[in-house]
Motif scaffolding. Sequence first.
Motif, short mmCIF file in Angstrom:
data_model
loop_
_atom_site.label_atom_id
_atom_site.label_comp_id
_atom_site.label_asym_id
_atom_site.label_seq_id
_atom_site.Cartn_x
_atom_site.Cartn_y
_atom_site.Cartn_z
N ARG A 113 0.88 -1.18 0.00
CA ARG A 113 0.00 0.00 0.00
C ARG A 113 0.91 1.23 0.00
NH1 ARG A 113 -4.24 -1.72 4.65
NH2 ARG A 113 -4.95 0.42 4.37
N THR A 114 1.61 1.40 -1.12
CA THR A 114 2.72 2.35 -1.18
C THR A 114 2.30 3.81 -1.01
OG1 THR A 114 2.61 2.33 -3.60
CG2 THR A 114 4.19 0.84 -2.56
N HIS A 115 1.16 4.19 -1.52
CA HIS A 115 0.74 5.60 -1.38
C HIS A 115 0.43 5.92 0.09
CE1 HIS A 115 0.88 6.53 -5.60
NE2 HIS A 115 0.19 5.43 -5.86
N GLU A 116 -0.21 4.99 0.77
CA GLU A 116 -0.50 5.19 2.19
C GLU A 116 0.80 5.16 3.00
OE1 GLU A 116 -4.35 3.01 3.50
OE2 GLU A 116 -3.60 2.01 1.69
N ALA A 117 1.72 4.28 2.60
CA ALA A 117 3.02 4.20 3.28
C ALA A 117 3.77 5.52 3.13
CB ALA A 117 3.85 3.05 2.72
N GLU A 118 3.75 6.06 1.93
CA GLU A 118 4.44 7.34 1.69
C GLU A 118 3.86 8.43 2.59
OE1 GLU A 118 4.99 10.72 -1.75
OE2 GLU A 118 4.34 8.72 -2.37
N GLU A 119 2.56 8.46 2.74
CA GLU A 119 1.91 9.46 3.60
C GLU A 119 2.42 9.32 5.04
OE1 GLU A 119 -2.52 10.47 5.32
OE2 GLU A 119 -2.37 9.39 3.43
N GLN A 120 2.51 8.09 5.53
CA GLN A 120 2.99 7.87 6.89
C GLN A 120 4.47 8.27 7.03
OE1 GLN A 120 1.07 7.09 9.55
NE2 GLN A 120 -0.59 7.29 8.08
N PHE A 121 5.29 7.93 6.02
CA PHE A 121 6.70 8.30 6.07
C PHE A 121 6.86 9.82 6.04
CE2 PHE A 121 7.70 4.02 3.97
CZ PHE A 121 7.95 3.41 5.19
N GLY A 157 11.17 4.50 -4.11
CA GLY A 157 11.84 3.60 -5.05
C GLY A 157 10.98 2.40 -5.40
N ILE A 158 10.27 1.87 -4.42
CA ILE A 158 9.39 0.72 -4.67
C ILE A 158 8.25 1.13 -5.58
CG2 ILE A 158 7.67 -0.74 -3.52
CD1 ILE A 158 9.65 -0.97 -1.22
N ASP A 159 7.81 2.36 -5.44
CA ASP A 159 6.69 2.86 -6.24
C ASP A 159 7.16 3.38 -7.60
OD1 ASP A 159 3.94 3.13 -6.39
OD2 ASP A 159 3.97 5.21 -5.69
N HIS A 160 8.43 3.12 -7.95
CA HIS A 160 9.00 3.50 -9.25
C HIS A 160 8.96 5.00 -9.48
CE1 HIS A 160 9.11 -0.75 -9.96
NE2 HIS A 160 7.80 -0.83 -9.77
N ARG A 161 9.31 5.75 -8.46
CA ARG A 161 9.37 7.20 -8.57
C ARG A 161 10.80 7.63 -8.29
NH1 ARG A 161 4.52 8.49 -4.71
NH2 ARG A 161 5.21 10.63 -4.91
N ALA A 162 11.72 7.11 -9.09
CA ALA A 162 13.15 7.33 -8.87
C ALA A 162 13.52 8.80 -8.96
CB ALA A 162 13.96 6.52 -9.87
#
Length: 186
Positions: A113-121, A157-162
């Motif tokens: 759940r990468t978008h939610e993970a990014e929000e938490q980070f 990086g996992i979400d391919h947003r290098a």
Amino acid sequence: LARAHRGFGWHYLQLKEFDDAAGHYVEAITVCKRSAEDFSEDSEWQAILAQSYRELAGVFAATQRDADAIKYYDMAIKLFERAVRRPPVDTQNRLDLEKTHKEHGEQLRKSRRTHEAEEQFRKSLYISAKLAEDFPHVPSYRNAWRVCYFMLLTGLGIDHRAGEAHQNCLEIIDLAKGLVERWPTI
């Protein structure tokens, strides 16, 4: 009593006795809920309850009970946010909130759940950056800030947003240089 159960929970978690660890954290939560109701104006009980939720979430994360882990991280965050807003301002509550956002983000990342993970980070990063700014003489706050950036970069990086991850790396370097220039002896 709640602290004793949390201590036993931690002990059993280190031994990888997850059922026993969870049982003690549940007992700590039960005691804390009663105390938090009796002393609703005392943010310390709210913080201990939030810590217990986070620790139980960690047990669930270790046993691949992702949905339960995420649920308890959410519960912990709500209580820590409430504790942070109440006077007196307690830096430990801010640290606990930052840590909980980071752990929650990691659990969400593992659950893809990468978008939610990014929000938490990003929330964790904001809190740690604010602590590093408010207390520049405390190296552990600057280190927490660095770790949060790393977690955010890993998630991107996992979400391919290098490209965005690269830009964040450049920002980290600039911020670190600024800290060194401002406090060279630290």
